[in-house]
Scaffold this active site. Sequence first.
Site, PDB file in Angstrom:
ATOM      1  N   HIS A  12      -1.220  -2.769  -7.717  1.00 42.25           N
ATOM      2  CA  HIS A  12      -0.406  -3.679  -6.889  1.00 42.25           C
ATOM      3  C   HIS A  12      -0.490  -3.192  -5.453  1.00 42.25           C
ATOM      4  CE1 HIS A  12       3.501  -6.173  -6.384  1.00 42.25           C
ATOM      5  NE2 HIS A  12       2.934  -5.997  -5.206  1.00 42.25           N
ATOM      6  N   HIS A  14      -0.998  -4.343  -1.143  1.00 40.25           N
ATOM      7  CA  HIS A  14      -1.100  -5.294  -0.037  1.00 40.25           C
ATOM      8  C   HIS A  14      -2.028  -4.703   1.024  1.00 40.25           C
ATOM      9  CE1 HIS A  14       2.274  -7.862  -1.373  1.00 40.25           C
ATOM     10  NE2 HIS A  14       2.766  -6.720  -1.842  1.00 40.25           N
ATOM     11  N   LYS A  98      -0.788 -14.426  -9.368  1.00 42.40           N
ATOM     12  CA  LYS A  98       0.503 -13.864  -8.959  1.00 42.40           C
ATOM     13  C   LYS A  98       1.561 -14.955  -8.834  1.00 42.40           C
ATOM     14  CE  LYS A  98       3.424 -10.760  -7.566  1.00 42.40           C
ATOM     15  NZ  LYS A  98       3.210  -9.724  -6.550  1.00 42.40           N
ATOM     16  N   HIS A 136       6.504 -11.349  -9.646  1.00 41.82           N
ATOM     17  CA  HIS A 136       7.578 -10.809  -8.812  1.00 41.82           C
ATOM     18  C   HIS A 136       8.878 -11.249  -9.469  1.00 41.82           C
ATOM     19  CE1 HIS A 136       9.371  -9.477  -4.872  1.00 41.82           C
ATOM     20  NE2 HIS A 136      10.377 -10.150  -5.424  1.00 41.82           N
ATOM     21  N   HIS A 174       6.580  -3.949  -9.949  1.00 39.50           N
ATOM     22  CA  HIS A 174       7.556  -3.103  -9.264  1.00 39.50           C
ATOM     23  C   HIS A 174       8.951  -3.172  -9.890  1.00 39.50           C
ATOM     24  CE1 HIS A 174       8.186  -7.017  -7.478  1.00 39.50           C
ATOM     25  NE2 HIS A 174       7.259  -6.883  -6.553  1.00 39.50           N
ATOM     26  N   ASP A 248       2.634  -1.107  -4.567  1.00 38.48           N
ATOM     27  CA  ASP A 248       3.226  -2.150  -3.727  1.00 38.48           C
ATOM     28  C   ASP A 248       3.246  -1.709  -2.269  1.00 38.48           C
ATOM     29  OD1 ASP A 248       4.334  -4.599  -3.067  1.00 38.48           O
ATOM     30  OD2 ASP A 248       6.388  -4.020  -3.580  1.00 38.48           O
TER      31      ASP A 248
END
Length: 346
Positions: A12, A14, A98, A136, A174, A248
């Site tokens: 995960h 970004h 996602k 999420h 997460h 994350d």
Amino acid sequence: MELTLTQPDDWHLHLRDGDLLKAVVPHSVSHYGRAIVMPNLKPPITTTAAAVAYRESILKALPASSNFTPLMTLYLTDKTSPDEIKLARKTGVVFAVKLYPAGATTNSQDGVTDLFGKCVHVLEEMVEQNMPLLVHGEVTDPIVDIFDREKVFIDTILQPLIQRLPQLKVVMEHITTMDAVKFVESCKEGFVAATVTPQHLVLNRNALFQGGLRPHNYCLPVLKREIHRQAVVSAVTSGSRKFFLGTDSAPHERGRKECACGCAGIYNAPVALSLYAKVFEEMGALDKLEAFTSFNGPDFYGLPRNTSKIKLTKIPWKVPEAFSFSFGDIIPMFAGNTLEWQPSLI
């Protein structure tokens, strides 16, 4: 003391785009062999063509000697079609879809507004294509307390989804609560799993307010009570195959964090492995660290484990106060603090 581990993957991550991508990608590729790359750009990565193009941008930004492999994802919307899922699978470069409930976190305004009313046919196609859904896991109803949004999502969305489509592979991203731990542990192995960040293992919600408001400790899902942190730590260090590394890591320029309405996201790529090792050591579970960092993730995704190695050396090292670039500073997690485990590729 030294630990030699199979090189981890980040399930995960970004990476953003443009100058920010070029700035942060070296910190991840210096530790991880692969990463599931989040699609919440502006505009979001909603099509296979956009995912392929974004992958090319990442590859161009890599250091010349890097063997890092970005694993792409699609951003699920109310308008995503089953044909798009088929096309994504055929490319061999898109590995998951996602789910952002609309308004749940950074750049999630284009997310799903009605999962069961508008996305069922897409989810059914994902079962056919063995394409995991990355969740999420928070509701966005403003009536729900922000600290309860994960639990309410499990009760109202995730549990009914698993009952309706038991063959759908789901990663609850997460996780932050004992409720999420209990839910994942109750599900069938190989179909439901969870990623866990370093911040949710080492910080509780007090870290948001100690000595004043701490914007660089603000992320979504927000940090929770100590009792929840302990539950997540116990799950991760238990040896269960259902939990694996997902940082994350979410970079934002200092000005977007330190303002009247700061962005959610913690930039932990430079320190994550050190913090995971700290947690496992404190729990007397260093023998279980490699499975969490390097085995459980690829096994769930049906991918081969890495063959390269990484070394963790127990030697004090200081986290930089900031990483400075032409467009501004990025403040890393634990900025200015000294950590004990230092990772290096072998």
